[in-house]
Scaffold this active site. Sequence first.
Site, mmCIF file in Angstrom:
data_model
loop_
_atom_site.group_PDB
_atom_site.id
_atom_site.type_symbol
_atom_site.label_atom_id
_atom_site.label_comp_id
_atom_site.label_asym_id
_atom_site.label_seq_id
_atom_site.Cartn_x
_atom_site.Cartn_y
_atom_site.Cartn_z
ATOM 1 C CD GLU A 1 -4.458 -1.864 5.692
ATOM 2 O OE1 GLU A 1 -5.759 -1.193 4.935
ATOM 3 O OE2 GLU A 1 -4.338 -1.318 6.103
ATOM 4 C CG ASN A 2 -0.363 -6.635 4.130
ATOM 5 O OD1 ASN A 2 -0.069 -6.104 3.380
ATOM 6 N ND2 ASN A 2 0.865 -6.551 5.023
ATOM 7 N N GLY B 1 3.419 2.460 10.766
ATOM 8 C CA GLY B 1 3.387 1.087 11.464
ATOM 9 C C GLY B 1 3.067 0.088 12.072
ATOM 10 C CB ALA B 2 0.451 -1.982 12.087
ATOM 11 C CG HIS C 1 -7.927 -1.488 8.278
ATOM 12 N ND1 HIS C 1 -8.088 -0.597 7.350
ATOM 13 C CD2 HIS C 1 -7.079 -0.755 8.364
ATOM 14 C CE1 HIS C 1 -8.016 0.326 7.258
ATOM 15 N NE2 HIS C 1 -7.277 0.544 8.137
ATOM 16 C CG HIS D 1 -5.214 0.881 12.668
ATOM 17 N ND1 HIS D 1 -6.204 2.538 12.627
ATOM 18 C CD2 HIS D 1 -5.147 0.337 11.532
ATOM 19 C CE1 HIS D 1 -6.121 2.769 11.523
ATOM 20 N NE2 HIS D 1 -5.193 1.876 10.534
ATOM 21 C CD GLU D 2 -2.961 -1.823 11.102
ATOM 22 O OE1 GLU D 2 -3.326 -1.730 9.480
ATOM 23 O OE2 GLU D 2 -2.475 -0.951 10.910
ATOM 24 C CD GLU E 1 -2.857 2.077 2.202
ATOM 25 O OE1 GLU E 1 -3.985 1.481 2.135
ATOM 26 O OE2 GLU E 1 -2.586 0.930 3.486
#
EC number: 3.4.11.-
Length: 948
Positions: free
Chosen positions: A350-351, A347-348, A387, A383-384, A211
């Site tokens: 979300e794959n 930070g991370a 997603h 958060h992830e 992304e």
Amino acid sequence: MHNTKVASWGRGTTRTISNGLCVVFFMSCRVSLSVIRLALPRSPNPIAKLVFPTLRASRLLVRFKSVSSESTLFSMPERRPFVRLPTDVYPVNYGLRLKPDLIDFTFEGKLEAAVEVTQGTNQIVMNCADIDIITASFVPEGGEEINATGFNYQNEDEKVTLCFPSTLQKGSGLLKIDFVGELNDKMKGFYRSKYTIPSGEIRYAAVTQFEATDARRAFPCWDEPAIKATFDITLIVPKDRVALSNMNVVDRKPYPEDHSLVEVKFATTPIMSTYLVAFVIGEYDFVESQSSDGVTVRVYTPVGKAEQGRFALEVATKTLPFYKDYFSVPYPLPKIDLIAIADFAAGAMENWGLVTYRETALLIDPKNSCASSRQWVALVVGHELAHQWFGNLVTMEWWTHLWLNEGFASWIEYLCVDHCFPEYDIWTQFVSADYTRALDLDALDNSHPIEVDVGHPSEVDEIFDAISYSKGASVIRMLHNYIGDEDFRKGMNAYLLKFQHKNASTEDLWECLEQASGKPIAAVMNSWTKQMGFPIIVVDQEQHGSDRVLKISQKKFCASGPRNDENCPNWMVPISICTSEDPSCTKLEVLLDQPETTVNITNVAPDHWLKINPGTVGFYRIQYSSAMLESLLPGIRDLTLLPVDRLGLQNDLFSLARAGMISTVEVLKVMEAFVNEPNYTVWSDLSCNLGVLSSLLSHTDFHEDIQEFIRDLFTPIGMKLGWDSKTGEGHLDALLRGLVLGKLGKAGHKATLEEARRRFKEHVEGKQILPADLRSPVYLTVLKHGDSTTLDTMLKLHKQADMQEEKNRIERVLGAIPAPDIIQRVLNFALSEEVRPQDTVSVIGGVAGSSKQGRQAAWKLVKDNWEELHNRYQGGLLISRLIKLTVDGFAIDKMAAEVKSFFESHHAPAAERTVQQCCENILLNAAWLKRDADAIHQYLLQRKAPPV
């Protein structure tokens, strides 16, 4: 993606942050979580990049107003032309085989994509960047293979056109491409990540970050979020390495051509966007569990650190069922892996089914991790995983609607953490970390609307900022409050069911929520998402018998002060009102849909106060009449106002002072009323604003006077808390103690400094190891008042640290060292091999945020090493963060011109808007200093004068 949060630090806490706590101590800027959320920190959550929205003019002139000087003009370069991919051929399934070489840092790939040709064509246009195609052919269903006769690379647009000698007829077919690429070191696409095994040997993993538009660096593809397909992925890897992808492994067998390799085949994915594809090849341990709804959850860690994955595992296994219940839609994959990547820009990410994290956003050591790190990990995991539904199952149609993904996840992560850890009081922290941060950025002339018209790939990175994340989250919080939880959930469920495995736009969500609630959602929300900025609500009152009559008006709030603009925009503003009779209960709600209105509230006694925006939910600033403000101030001292409202009142006043609408001295007087304050988040916000003021006054000769003010304000709470945790204390007490001691130590409080030095000495000698929650304030204090020996000791601790959290904790405070020659050593260290590439930015930012000399030295370093830094970060989110942290604190008009001039000759396309915002902030700082410095000085002197 989660941004690490920074002083508005970047994408993917900048929602920046691991170790959010320590930044509060030394950064002068407001910090939050989510970007890095696109990703580094201020309150323990953890952050800025932008694009010029819907402007079609060939050149754009941006006017910055400095109250005390003539306007300065800055020009933006031409917007780059952009055309989305043609629709005559689209993929149905990608069959992808990749064979990375972890020694030579290259990879070989084979793509067999099942495609549909919708109209006859003799060419196929795809996205492709930094990849060399060896051969390409097309096999129509039931027909003969047609070899491509040429590959036309459009490098600027990151596209390739495959040319064929005859027309590809309408229907199904198979596109075959053999290609090679490089495992780059830019932390994007398919890249290499350096790590050290327990023996000390350096090795490399092959990992991905796609992304927004970097899947095209791993394989030729239709790299647009609306062009979804399924994926069958096979990885050919060394047999002693772990290989992971979005789905579970279905086959693992020896590779016939080389017995040191294995061929790992993964199950077919659901239909999904390219930016969510992921693969990782490296050495990892893992811990595993199952959620209550039967999903296998694994957390992958560096070898030997599996136990550090247990906290994230616990959060993830609680979070998946929470979201399943909240959305009334089950998680659609059989497994989810969370993995810590050594070199990681955001930070991370979300794959789907394989979520990648910075180590500091995933790993928790029970003995060596501080409370703020645990909270940060909980927020980023929340958060992830949000997603996985909101973004992955239903995906935005185009990057214009990115805010829908990130704003929603940045809101619901707090809902999730509040469910898992109610003791965190996380919604009050949201106001300090996200809401006020978004207000600060959105008050600039160079903000942008939530919905941004995005074209060229170079523009996409710019919108991973505090507007998409934090303003997005704030307006969704306001919307949720306006609709009510039951109807909000009903609308969300309808939206997810209607658009699952498809793409959607902002309007689609509004329609579902409107049907569920019966309220004019689109009309209300368009005023918040399609236009830039927010209103200031101006309030006055009159008492009529037992009734209180309020006159309420709205106008656009500007950081540079009031504007008399005939074309002033209006917002549809949900206004709530409470009284001192019950501060936690809304007495009246109105929808302000015009410039002004009058509201009558019955049965309000003359001695009762009224408060607008209880809970600090509405996304606006408030300016009360003098009488209304006076009646509210006792509620700060006697704590009858709720913590979130004490915070909001102080923060509004601080912003009004910066905008020149009230005197800064008035805010300092209000701050003194917080002497009895017990709440961590209220202190955190106070600390942040005093940090901004301290940074501003570093440009004067009375900087020490504001330090004395800080010492006086923080000493009572510091004495009450003490150094050691007490029985019955919890998470928020640990955060507050670290915050207060760090603030006192930095400000030169003698007793705090002496105790910090004593404890640091014992820590270094191994006699009494510092608790994790005290390390940041102690390290900061001894460095701020230290010398070259102190720095030597700190660098030795850094080298010895086995945990990235500890290394980052040290890196972020190194800049506090005062002597100019030692500052240069810190800056040299920032560029050394000792600091991971993504962390260099926070070391330089720490130097710039700590002193006037540090700011100048950091800016010189950036200028002198610009080519290396820009090449290192390849124009991504980290370059924006670096620029912001380095120059945002200047307060001299000529520095705005210098920054502008430098970036006119040293282009940073992904940071153009950040540069504009920084120049605007410099002029605002300069105007603020000229306007208020003398009055502040007189007030601080008068405080010290003995009573007559």
